[in-house]
Design a protein around this motif. Sequence first.
Motif, PDB file in Angstrom:
ATOM      1  N   LEU A 161      -0.857  -3.644   8.260  1.00 36.55           N
ATOM      2  CA  LEU A 161      -0.827  -4.115   6.876  1.00 36.55           C
ATOM      3  C   LEU A 161      -0.412  -5.576   6.854  1.00 36.55           C
ATOM      4  CD1 LEU A 161      -0.865  -3.279   3.781  1.00 36.55           C
ATOM      5  CD2 LEU A 161       1.601  -2.945   4.026  1.00 36.55           C
TER       6      LEU A 161
ATOM      7  N   HIS B  43      -2.117   2.323   9.285  1.00 35.20           N
ATOM      8  CA  HIS B  43      -2.849   1.142   9.730  1.00 35.20           C
ATOM      9  C   HIS B  43      -1.965  -0.091   9.664  1.00 35.20           C
ATOM     10  CE1 HIS B  43      -3.107   0.356   5.379  1.00 35.20           C
ATOM     11  NE2 HIS B  43      -3.500   1.610   5.262  1.00 35.20           N
TER      12      HIS B  43
ATOM     13  N   ASP C  93       0.870  -1.178   0.000  1.00 40.65           N
ATOM     14  CA  ASP C  93       0.000   0.000   0.000  1.00 40.65           C
ATOM     15  C   ASP C  93       0.902   1.221   0.000  1.00 40.65           C
ATOM     16  OD1 ASP C  93      -1.921   1.920   0.383  1.00 40.65           O
ATOM     17  OD2 ASP C  93      -2.619   1.176   2.322  1.00 40.65           O
TER      18      ASP C  93
ATOM     19  N   ARG D 234      -6.651   4.334  12.506  1.00 35.90           N
ATOM     20  CA  ARG D 234      -6.945   2.897  12.433  1.00 35.90           C
ATOM     21  C   ARG D 234      -6.034   2.043  13.305  1.00 35.90           C
ATOM     22  NH1 ARG D 234     -10.248   1.587   8.001  1.00 35.90           N
ATOM     23  NH2 ARG D 234     -10.507   3.248   6.461  1.00 35.90           N
ATOM     24  N   ASN D 235      -5.019   2.634  13.910  1.00 36.12           N
ATOM     25  CA  ASN D 235      -4.109   1.844  14.728  1.00 36.12           C
ATOM     26  C   ASN D 235      -3.818   2.569  16.033  1.00 36.12           C
ATOM     27  OD1 ASN D 235      -2.171  -0.566  14.818  1.00 36.12           O
ATOM     28  ND2 ASN D 235      -0.838   1.146  15.372  1.00 36.12           N
TER      29      ASN D 235
ATOM     30  N   HIS E 144      -6.195  -2.913   5.234  1.00 38.44           N
ATOM     31  CA  HIS E 144      -6.455  -2.435   6.592  1.00 38.44           C
ATOM     32  C   HIS E 144      -6.585  -3.682   7.460  1.00 38.44           C
ATOM     33  CE1 HIS E 144      -8.375   1.279   4.507  1.00 38.44           C
ATOM     34  NE2 HIS E 144      -7.084   1.431   4.672  1.00 38.44           N
TER      35      HIS E 144
END
Length: 442
Positions: free
Chosen positions: A338, A336, A255, A367-368, A343
């Motif tokens: 991976l 985030h 990503d 997200r983390n 995600h």
Amino acid sequence: MTKNIEATFDAHFEALLERYQSLLAEHKYDYAVIPSGMPIRKYLDDMDYPFKVNPHFKAVLPLADHPHCQIILPQSGKPTLCYYQPVDFWHTVPVDPEGPWVKYFDIQIIQRPQEALSHIPKEGRVILLGQKEGVLDAVSFSAQNPETIVYPLYWHRAYKSDYEIECLWQANVIAARAHTAAKDAFYAKETEQGIQLAYLKAAKQLENDMPYGNIVALNSNGAILHYTGCEGEPPKEHHAFLIDAGAQFHGYASDITRTYSFKKNDEFAEMIAAMDEMHLGLLEQIKPNGSYVDLHIQAHHQISDILNRFGFIDMAPEQMVKEGVSSVFFPHGLGHQLGLQVHDVGGHQTNEQGGVTNPPEQHPFLRNTRKLEASQVLTVEPGLYFIESLLKDIKSSEFNNNVNWKKVEDFKKFGGIRIEDDIVVTDKGHRNLSREAFAQVD
């Protein structure tokens, strides 16, 4: 498989199998059935939607595009794989099973999905990890995705084995090669569609093989965080290009995001360079026991400093963060987990039992929130955008006069800047898979 992957697979799989079987024994389950999943038929059509494998399945096997397969994993002993290989002249038939994983399974070739039912145990406590669909509707499971099993699995998915890191590295190499082709297409004044085709050709993967929908955004489209358009007509002028795109290797995702100014030496290019310098500085602070939440908040302070230095906002960076002004220009999270998913799961977990640490109230899209630990793989992706709907919030606030609206208006044509790398947390710091990959393909 590459030589490095073959050399690391055995240790990876043996540790993984021991984890699954220990969990089954601890919670008194006899078997786990893990389906790869099945294609979903389009309504009123004779075609299916693109198939996406059950993540529980590809966590065990590097088979990312094999529908109608079933893993039957016992509390002890050798797992069974029902490997779907139909007699079919309409579609491509899966090749015979091959690779270092084959020796770990009792492989049963099935030509029809329902043949798997004869291999699923009729006695004992059997759980399902995945969706109950298709032939599995006929099976009575003791539990489906029980939290006592899946939460520990999610927790440990954050810690990547050497095999998994090698897969992620290979996914980065593929993506870096494709990113380079996309950049060249941008400077050749291609359309978004032309750039996308250049990316896919260089990656040697089809659009449905991508781990997520590529974001290929020219000019102001870069201000749409999850831009899904792909315009076939060229813009009147090429000002900027933001590309957020990855690749897959054995089910593991990369990503990566890059941003370019068409003129290469204008003020927008200087801002990209400032963001890249800031980004690399953030990475230097990654180490075990570090706080990803603190890193995210620090990114807000440094982005605020860039906004101040480039004359967009006349406010101290600390005040911009405190009052939420920085979130207008940087509205998403810093990154985030991976891995098997872009995600990946477990980003908010605090323990194996499923405890959760929510993101700070002021930063709900982070997200983390997990503490940084060795062998985790995360993205780091600070951004700075000119988003009309968010800018309106400042115009109606007490900070309206602190904004250089003429300059903001001039920069809307560029959309925004995002720079994203895939990072392995190491014992002493970090390893940047993305920068290593770009260095190899350049």
